[in-house]
Design an enzyme around this catalytic site. Structure first.
Site, PDB file in Angstrom:
ATOM      1  N   TYR A  78      14.012  16.950 -18.838  1.00  0.00           N
ATOM      2  CA  TYR A  78      12.555  16.730 -18.792  1.00  0.00           C
ATOM      3  C   TYR A  78      12.135  15.738 -19.876  1.00  0.00           C
ATOM      4  O   TYR A  78      11.296  14.874 -19.635  1.00  0.00           O
ATOM      5  CB  TYR A  78      11.805  18.061 -18.971  1.00  0.00           C
ATOM      6  N   PHE A 130      -5.255  -8.998  -6.209  1.00  0.00           N
ATOM      7  CA  PHE A 130      -4.301  -8.215  -5.425  1.00  0.00           C
ATOM      8  C   PHE A 130      -5.001  -6.895  -5.103  1.00  0.00           C
ATOM      9  O   PHE A 130      -5.772  -6.370  -5.908  1.00  0.00           O
ATOM     10  CB  PHE A 130      -2.957  -7.988  -6.129  1.00  0.00           C
ATOM     11  N   THR A 131      -4.704  -6.347  -3.923  1.00  0.00           N
ATOM     12  CA  THR A 131      -5.456  -5.197  -3.401  1.00  0.00           C
ATOM     13  C   THR A 131      -5.563  -4.038  -4.397  1.00  0.00           C
ATOM     14  O   THR A 131      -6.659  -3.646  -4.789  1.00  0.00           O
ATOM     15  CB  THR A 131      -4.782  -4.707  -2.104  1.00  0.00           C
ATOM     16  N   ASP A 221       0.434  -9.405 -14.597  1.00  0.00           N
ATOM     17  CA  ASP A 221       1.080  -8.631 -13.539  1.00  0.00           C
ATOM     18  C   ASP A 221       2.445  -9.275 -13.312  1.00  0.00           C
ATOM     19  O   ASP A 221       2.574 -10.266 -12.595  1.00  0.00           O
ATOM     20  CB  ASP A 221       0.229  -8.670 -12.266  1.00  0.00           C
ATOM     21  N   LYS A 264       9.973  -4.437  -6.852  1.00  0.00           N
ATOM     22  CA  LYS A 264      10.232  -5.797  -6.374  1.00  0.00           C
ATOM     23  C   LYS A 264      11.409  -6.403  -7.158  1.00  0.00           C
ATOM     24  O   LYS A 264      12.558  -6.169  -6.817  1.00  0.00           O
ATOM     25  CB  LYS A 264       8.966  -6.648  -6.509  1.00  0.00           C
ATOM     26  N   ARG A 388      -2.805  -9.915   5.912  1.00  0.00           N
ATOM     27  CA  ARG A 388      -3.348 -10.227   4.587  1.00  0.00           C
ATOM     28  C   ARG A 388      -4.555 -11.140   4.817  1.00  0.00           C
ATOM     29  O   ARG A 388      -4.522 -12.325   4.596  1.00  0.00           O
ATOM     30  CB  ARG A 388      -2.318 -10.942   3.692  1.00  0.00           C
ATOM     31  N   PHE A 455      -6.676  -1.420   4.795  1.00  0.00           N
ATOM     32  CA  PHE A 455      -5.580  -2.000   5.576  1.00  0.00           C
ATOM     33  C   PHE A 455      -4.429  -1.022   5.784  1.00  0.00           C
ATOM     34  O   PHE A 455      -3.685  -1.127   6.738  1.00  0.00           O
ATOM     35  CB  PHE A 455      -5.065  -3.284   4.912  1.00  0.00           C
TER      36      PHE A 455
HETATM   37  N1  F0G Z   1       0.968  -6.094  -8.187  1.00  0.00           N
HETATM   38  C1  F0G Z   1       1.500  -6.863  -7.230  1.00  0.00           C
HETATM   39  C2  F0G Z   1       1.523  -8.337  -7.397  1.00  0.00           C
HETATM   40  C3  F0G Z   1       2.016  -6.258  -6.076  1.00  0.00           C
HETATM   41  O1  F0G Z   1       2.529  -7.031  -5.119  1.00  0.00           O
HETATM   42  C4  F0G Z   1       1.974  -4.850  -5.948  1.00  0.00           C
HETATM   43  C5  F0G Z   1       2.467  -4.193  -4.744  1.00  0.00           C
HETATM   44  C6  F0G Z   1       1.416  -4.099  -6.979  1.00  0.00           C
HETATM   45  C7  F0G Z   1       0.931  -4.763  -8.097  1.00  0.00           C
HETATM   46  C8  F0G Z   1       1.314  -2.602  -6.896  1.00  0.00           C
HETATM   47  O2  F0G Z   1       2.550  -2.030  -7.087  1.00  0.00           O
HETATM   48  O3  F0G Z   1       3.053  -0.919  -4.894  1.00  0.00           O
HETATM   49  O4  F0G Z   1       4.365  -0.394  -6.955  1.00  0.00           O
HETATM   50  O5  F0G Z   1       2.044   0.395  -6.730  1.00  0.00           O
HETATM   51  N2  F0G Z   1       2.725  -4.823  -3.699  1.00  0.00           N
HETATM   52  C9  F0G Z   1       3.295  -4.302  -2.477  1.00  0.00           C
HETATM   53  C10 F0G Z   1       3.356  -5.408  -1.467  1.00  0.00           C
HETATM   54  C11 F0G Z   1       2.672  -3.062  -1.981  1.00  0.00           C
HETATM   55  O6  F0G Z   1       3.708  -5.123  -0.314  1.00  0.00           O
HETATM   56  O7  F0G Z   1       3.084  -6.563  -1.801  1.00  0.00           O
HETATM   57  P1  F0G Z   1       3.021  -0.665  -6.366  1.00  0.00           P
END
Ligand code: F0G
Length: 463
Positions: A78, A130-131, A221, A264, A388, A455
């Protein structure tokens, strides 16, 4: 070797395949049904109904034998797992940040940094949204302002660094709202929503100088930072002889901190982290992580996950790996180009982004051309991409209206080390087929809309 001498050698993947996972294609009728059942939203398809899965490169990567070996060395204590210390060591070494907090994925780190740095009424400038990043900034009370260069919004523009920040736009915002209302500039690279487009080191230095003068923090980021480093090496003077690791280090040196979705670059299936040189921010994050994720030495991850991340960091900076990764996208783009398929130029880091406005010019943005195109490609061949465009952009929190982004795209994203050139060829054939049939395609209407990140779960019907 005189005659037929090969001048330019091509690259090949720096690995061979040890384990395979069978895939199969449903027939056309089954795909039609699967698409309808999923509300024409590729996020709602069952993975077993997908033939080639280009939904995302997030957590969908193939790990190396060395990473899998590391999984067996998971220390599932833990507190104080040895894998945490291995990961911490590599984050310090390669991202050159002294303080590190693990999280289960990127958005958990976004959540924490947004909460720590933002006060209600603040503004966050960034190189395109970014979303999840923007949503966490908004949930913390900020207004996001896009300060990316204009070319980023023009799919056909071949500018080499479409991820750059436009300093005039940034300065305009600072003059309008005052530097005190801007806790940090949110910089990503390559810029996902712009088509995987990088920023240059020169632009980063200029932004850093500006931020220092205005006493505004600069956060990164760094989710796909090694892809940005690769483009700098390929395209920017003075970097051609530097290693990916050196460029990554130099990039990170200009930021106060970073957040990362490890799903990634690090070639793992789950994980994320926050790292910084600011001790106070670190202490707050380390305290906050126990509320939302888990103890600060695991942050919602198993020990084995942290070990796979630690080893993934060492692999991600290897030139052959990153060249093969981006080389695959280039191959895909160059094949599409031969058939005049409209997509975002230059070819980006992690995906090809089809230009749905050009692909389906007869479908207005209010009828979701990119959503439609992603569904049609799936129906044609079982290849899954993602929207997108207007669906991803969501609604303006003030007015409640759809945000109509200039870019209306379908992203076809390559998981790392998963698919071969033949998979790409089959995908190209499908896109060409849909392109030939495009005039017959009709748009969609939205019949279910969730409040956050619509989305992911929104549902549609054919018009
Ligand atoms: N920042 C970027 C540039 C991303 O592409 C993503 C996730 C995140 C932050 C968030 O990270 O998913 O680990 O919580 N991108 C995925 C995509 C979902 O399909 O581009 P996460």
């Amino acid at each position: 070797m005189a005659k037929g001498k090969i001048k330019k050698r091509s690259w090949a993947e720096p690995f061979k395949i040890k384990v395979v996972e069978p895939i199969k294609m449903l027939n056309k009728q089954q795909r039609e049904k699967a698409a309808k059942d999923a509300g024409y939203n590729t996020f709602l398809l069952k993975s077993e109904h997908v033939y080639i899965d280009l939904l995302t490169d997030s957590g969908t990567n193939a790990m190396s034998d060395n990473q899998w070996a590391g999984m067996m060395l998971g220390d599932e204590a833990y507190a104080g797992s040895k894998n945490f210390y291995n990961l911490e060591k590599n984050v310090k070494k390669y991202y050159s940040m002294p303080y590190f907090v693990p999280t289960h994925q990127g958005r958990a780190a976004e959540h924490m940094i947004s909460k720590i740095l933002i006060k209600p009424g603040d503004y966050i400038p960034g190189n395109m949204y970014f979303t999840t990043t923007r949503l966490h900034q908004e949930l913390a009370g900020a207004t996001f302002v896009d300060v990316i260069v204009d070319e980023a919004h023009i799919p056909s523009s071949k500018a080499p660094f479409k991820g750059n920040i436009d300093l005039q736009k940034l300065d305009k915002l600072v003059n309008e709202v005052g530097a005190k209302k801007i806790p940090y500039v949110s910089m990503a690279g390559p810029v996902n929503m712009a088509g995987g487009q990088p920023f240059s080191m020169q632009n980063l230095r200029d932004v850093r100088d500006y931020c220092q003068k205005q006493k505004i923090k600069l956060w990164f980021d760094a989710t796909r930072a090694t892809e940005n480093a690769y483009f700098i090496k390929e395209r920017e003077n003075g970097y051609e002889n530097k290693t990916i690791a050196q460029i990554l280090k130099e990039m990170c040196s200009h930021f106060e901190g970073i957040w990362v979705s490890a799903k990634k670059d690090l070639m793992v299936n789950i994980g994320g982290f926050l790292a910084t040189r600011n001790k106070k921010v670190f202490e707050e994050a380390r305290n906050m992580v126990v509320v939302y994720e888990g103890l600060h030495t695991y942050g919602g991850l198993a020990g084995r996950d942290m070990e796979a991340m630690a080893r993934g960091i060492e692999e991600m900076v290897q030139y052959d790996n990153i060249r093969a990764r981006i080389g695959q996208i280039e191959y895909f783009g160059n094949r599409l180009e031969k058939f005049n398929i409209p997509f975002v130029k230059p070819i980006g880091g992690h995906a090809i982004f089809l230009d749905a406005k050009k692909f389906l010019p007869h479908i207005p943005q209010s009828e979701f051309p990119a959503q439609t195109l992603a569904a049609e490609i799936y129906i044609d061949s079982g290849v899954r991409g993602m929207e997108r465009g207007v669906v991803s952009a969501g609604r303006d929190p003030e007015t409640g209206d759809h945000r109509y982004p200039k870019l209306e795209l379908v992203r076809l994203t390559f998981p790392r080390r998963v698919y071969t050139q033949a998979h790409i060829d089959v995908t190209v054939e499908s896109i060409v087929e849909v392109f030939e049939q495009r005039k017959k395609i009709k748009g969609l209407k939205m019949v279910y809309e969730p409040k956050y990140l619509r989305f992911f779960q929104g549902r549609f019907e054919r018009l």
